[in-house]
Design an enzyme around this catalytic site. Structure first.
Site, PDB file in Angstrom:
ATOM      1  N   ASP A 114     -13.385   5.639   3.950  1.00 24.46           N
ATOM      2  CA  ASP A 114     -11.938   5.244   4.169  1.00 24.46           C
ATOM      3  C   ASP A 114     -11.140   6.691   4.164  1.00 24.46           C
ATOM      4  O   ASP A 114     -10.980   7.198   2.840  1.00 24.46           O
ATOM      5  CB  ASP A 114     -11.542   4.312   3.320  1.00 24.46           C
ATOM      6  CG  ASP A 114      -9.828   3.974   3.661  1.00 24.46           C
ATOM      7  OD1 ASP A 114      -9.392   4.207   4.694  1.00 24.46           O
ATOM      8  OD2 ASP A 114      -9.137   3.739   2.714  1.00 24.46           O
ATOM      9  N   GLY A 153       0.876   4.626   0.080  1.00 22.92           N
ATOM     10  CA  GLY A 153      -0.018   5.703   0.267  1.00 22.92           C
ATOM     11  C   GLY A 153       0.881   7.157   0.658  1.00 22.92           C
ATOM     12  O   GLY A 153       2.070   7.051   0.223  1.00 22.92           O
ATOM     13  N   SER A 154       0.073   8.159   0.389  1.00 26.93           N
ATOM     14  CA  SER A 154       0.834   9.429   0.344  1.00 26.93           C
ATOM     15  C   SER A 154       1.637   9.636   1.946  1.00 26.93           C
ATOM     16  O   SER A 154       2.375  10.601   1.959  1.00 26.93           O
ATOM     17  CB  SER A 154      -0.335  10.596   0.450  1.00 26.93           C
ATOM     18  OG  SER A 154      -1.405  10.424   1.195  1.00 26.93           O
ATOM     19  N   GLY A 194      -8.049   8.423   3.736  1.00 34.35           N
ATOM     20  CA  GLY A 194      -6.387   8.409   3.339  1.00 34.35           C
ATOM     21  C   GLY A 194      -5.702   9.675   3.519  1.00 34.35           C
ATOM     22  O   GLY A 194      -6.481  10.468   4.121  1.00 34.35           O
ATOM     23  N   VAL A 230     -18.654   1.749   4.133  1.00 30.92           N
ATOM     24  CA  VAL A 230     -17.334   2.043   4.473  1.00 30.92           C
ATOM     25  C   VAL A 230     -16.774   3.402   4.159  1.00 30.92           C
ATOM     26  O   VAL A 230     -17.202   3.766   2.870  1.00 30.92           O
ATOM     27  CB  VAL A 230     -16.303   1.250   3.997  1.00 30.92           C
ATOM     28  CG1 VAL A 230     -14.812   1.601   4.246  1.00 30.92           C
ATOM     29  CG2 VAL A 230     -16.538  -0.330   4.573  1.00 30.92           C
ATOM     30  N   GLN A 287     -12.569   7.639   0.615  1.00 33.87           N
ATOM     31  CA  GLN A 287     -13.670   7.003  -0.450  1.00 33.87           C
ATOM     32  C   GLN A 287     -14.832   6.564   0.582  1.00 33.87           C
ATOM     33  O   GLN A 287     -14.767   6.410   1.541  1.00 33.87           O
ATOM     34  CB  GLN A 287     -13.013   5.607  -0.752  1.00 33.87           C
ATOM     35  CG  GLN A 287     -11.807   5.444  -2.016  1.00 33.87           C
ATOM     36  CD  GLN A 287     -10.559   6.003  -1.391  1.00 33.87           C
ATOM     37  OE1 GLN A 287     -10.328   5.705  -0.320  1.00 33.87           O
ATOM     38  NE2 GLN A 287      -9.935   6.980  -2.240  1.00 33.87           N
ATOM     39  N   GLU A 307      -9.787   1.133  -5.283  1.00 27.72           N
ATOM     40  CA  GLU A 307      -9.389   1.342  -3.843  1.00 27.72           C
ATOM     41  C   GLU A 307     -10.821   1.283  -2.831  1.00 27.72           C
ATOM     42  O   GLU A 307     -10.745   0.739  -1.827  1.00 27.72           O
ATOM     43  CB  GLU A 307      -8.569   2.873  -3.569  1.00 27.72           C
ATOM     44  CG  GLU A 307      -8.036   3.030  -2.139  1.00 27.72           C
ATOM     45  CD  GLU A 307      -7.476   4.269  -2.067  1.00 27.72           C
ATOM     46  OE1 GLU A 307      -6.985   4.669  -0.922  1.00 27.72           O
ATOM     47  OE2 GLU A 307      -7.103   4.906  -3.114  1.00 27.72           O
ATOM     48  N   ASP A 323       0.646  -1.170  -0.139  1.00 26.48           N
ATOM     49  CA  ASP A 323      -0.040  -0.055  -0.041  1.00 26.48           C
ATOM     50  C   ASP A 323       0.908   1.293   0.012  1.00 26.48           C
ATOM     51  O   ASP A 323       1.591   1.498   1.039  1.00 26.48           O
ATOM     52  CB  ASP A 323      -0.862  -0.097   1.192  1.00 26.48           C
ATOM     53  CG  ASP A 323      -1.868   1.477   1.164  1.00 26.48           C
ATOM     54  OD1 ASP A 323      -1.662   1.992   0.443  1.00 26.48           O
ATOM     55  OD2 ASP A 323      -2.373   1.329   2.221  1.00 26.48           O
TER      56      ASP A 323
END
Length: 471
Positions: free
Chosen positions: A221, A77-78, A223, A219, A228, A194, A75
């Site tokens: 999410d 991610g940022s 990030g 859900v 999302q 995602e 994953d």
């Protein structure tokens, strides 16, 4: 004495048997027992085999027998890079790895921290890659899929910069790893991937897959670069879903899971992740002071290769003023909505319904709640209300920078100047963006109970399920 011998020579067989009947009885008992044991041995052997099989299956379930499949999912991610290693049995049930149900490792910063040096960006994964591969049995490595899913942080760098980094990662995997790399193993995940993977992950762990859509959970999410939202909707709502604007992903994704077809509303809001939202909120104030920054702080916030002024107002941070700026950044404006129901930025909200009645909220929502002190960081889930974020924001916005560590000891030093901003944004996102009531109960989730284990509630598990299911 002679007479006795004479008598002995003329004894009949019957007389001898009668005279030695005690001795014969003693000898015959063990012989009969041995014969019985030999006679019963095949049946006993079968019984022992059945007992051993039953006990082994009771101890390890279906996981203890049959083939196993591994998957290694990065994953990217940022806010950092993370790797998950999963093992599945033939029924797609998770199999423990050592003492945990997955291997999970992470490091900071993420790939997007090196926008101008693709090789350095790729090499930041070496430690994670080596440890992940070492956890897979040597003979299974060539058939174990490895995927690198870059999320919104890399997307924000632009196509060419992100593609250069991804190519460097592909070369790293090819030159260093024996794991199986598929054609699209290293890619920037689109929003629907995602979001849908996250939905699959949580509902898989809750064992709601295969049940009616109204029994599943929705859900959200949050990030670093994007947020999302995903939940199952009825087929009739899916049939009337509006077409997205050009360049956007479709609002509805059809999925077949555990013998049931689901119509999944999923949308990814790029630039609305927590770290990206900081930049958007700082943009609103441009080069002036910002009401969301902790009193007494003056510095620079860097995101996506750009720098933004982050300085407190002379009067200090203000929850109300910060809310106004956050709403502006969210583009909460009903005039943009061309559908019956929208979230923000004119985006259709999926229509609501049964699949949205239970909301599981993940990632930065849990992290900030734990750091702000209103949930226990050692518990995998917590039930809260959006109001709890507002209360914590009020405390953070009234904090001076020098008293930050004493008031919020769990917050990292680098995040203290932005704690008021983060909490205000999260409250605004839930209430003004997604339309939740301030008093509505939501479930913050870090991990989900799966048998005797707690599993990270992240999208990579959904990707792993797809990877091991592929031919």
């Amino acid at each position: 004495m002679t007479a006795k011998r004479a008598i002995g020579r003329h004894e009949s067989l019957a007389d001898k048997v009668h005279r030695h009947r005690g001795l014969l009885l003693v000898i015959s008992i063990p012989i009969v027992l041995i014969a019985l044991v030999l006679l019963l041995m095949p049946g006993t052997s079968t019984s022992v085999s059945v007992i051993e099989y039953t006990m082994k299956n009771h101890e390890g379930g279906s996981n203890s027998r049959g083939p196993k499949n591994y998957a290694v999912i990065f994953d990217a991610g940022s806010s950092g890079s993370r790797v998950h290693v999963y093992c599945f049995d033939q029924n797609l049930d998770l199999v423990p790895l050592e003492n945990e149900l997955e291997l999970f490792l992470q490091l900071k910063p993420g790939l997007s921290a090196y926008p101008n040096d693709p090789r350095q960006s790729a090499n930041s994964l070496v430690t994670l890659l080596d440890k992940a591969e070492a956890s897979v049995p040597r003979e299974l490595r060539p058939k174990t899929p490895v995927r690198v899913g870059a999320t919104a942080g890399l997307r924000a760098l632009g196509h060419q910069a992100s593609e250069n980094i991804l190519q460097a990662v592909r070369e790293l995997l090819k030159g260093r790893s024996r794991l199986k790399t598929e054609a699209n193993a290293v890619t920037v995940l689109d929003g629907t991937q995602e979001g849908s993977y996250q939905w699959v992950t949580i509902n898989y762990l809750l064992r709601t897959l295969g049940k009616p859509y109204s029994d599943t959970v929705g859900v959200v999410d949050l990030g670093g670069g994007s947020v999302q939202m995903a939940y199952a909707i009825p087929e009739e709502d899916a049939a009337t879903a509006p077409k997205p604007v050009e360049g956007e992903d479709s609002y509805v994704r059809e999925m077949y899971l555990k013998g049931r077809k689901y119509f999944l509303y999923v949308h990814s809001y790029l630039h609305y992740g927590l770290l990206a939202a900081r930049a958007e909120i700082l943009k609103v104030s441009e080069d002036s002071n910002n009401p969301c920054i902790a009193t007494g702080y003056a510095g620079t916030y860097k995101y996506g290769g750009k720098a933004f002024k982050a300085a407190a107002s002379p009067s200090g941070a203000s929850l109300d003023e910060c809310r106004r700026v956050a709403i502006n950044a969210l583009k909460v404006n009903n005039s943009l909505c061309t559908h019956m129901k929208c979230t923000f930025g004119g985006v259709w909200n999926g229509g609501g319904g049964g699949g949205q009645k239970k909301m599981f909220v993940a990632s930065f929502f849990f992290d900030r709640a734990a750091e702000a002190g209103f949930v226990d960081p050692n518990q995998p889930v917590a039930e809260v209300r959006p109001l709890d974020f507002e209360k914590a924001a009020n405390k953070a916005c009234n904090m001076r920078m020098e008293e930050g560590k004493s008031k919020f000891p769990r917050v990292e030093e680098d995040n203290l100047p932005y704690l008021c901003l983060d909490l205000v944004y999260q409250y605004t996102l839930l209430v003004d963006g997604f339309g939740l009531k301030p008093s509505q109960t939501i479930t913050l989730v870090k991990k989900v109970k799966y048998g005797d284990y707690a599993v990270e509630a992240a999208w990579p598990l959904g990707s792993a399920i797809e990877a091991v299911s592929s031919p």
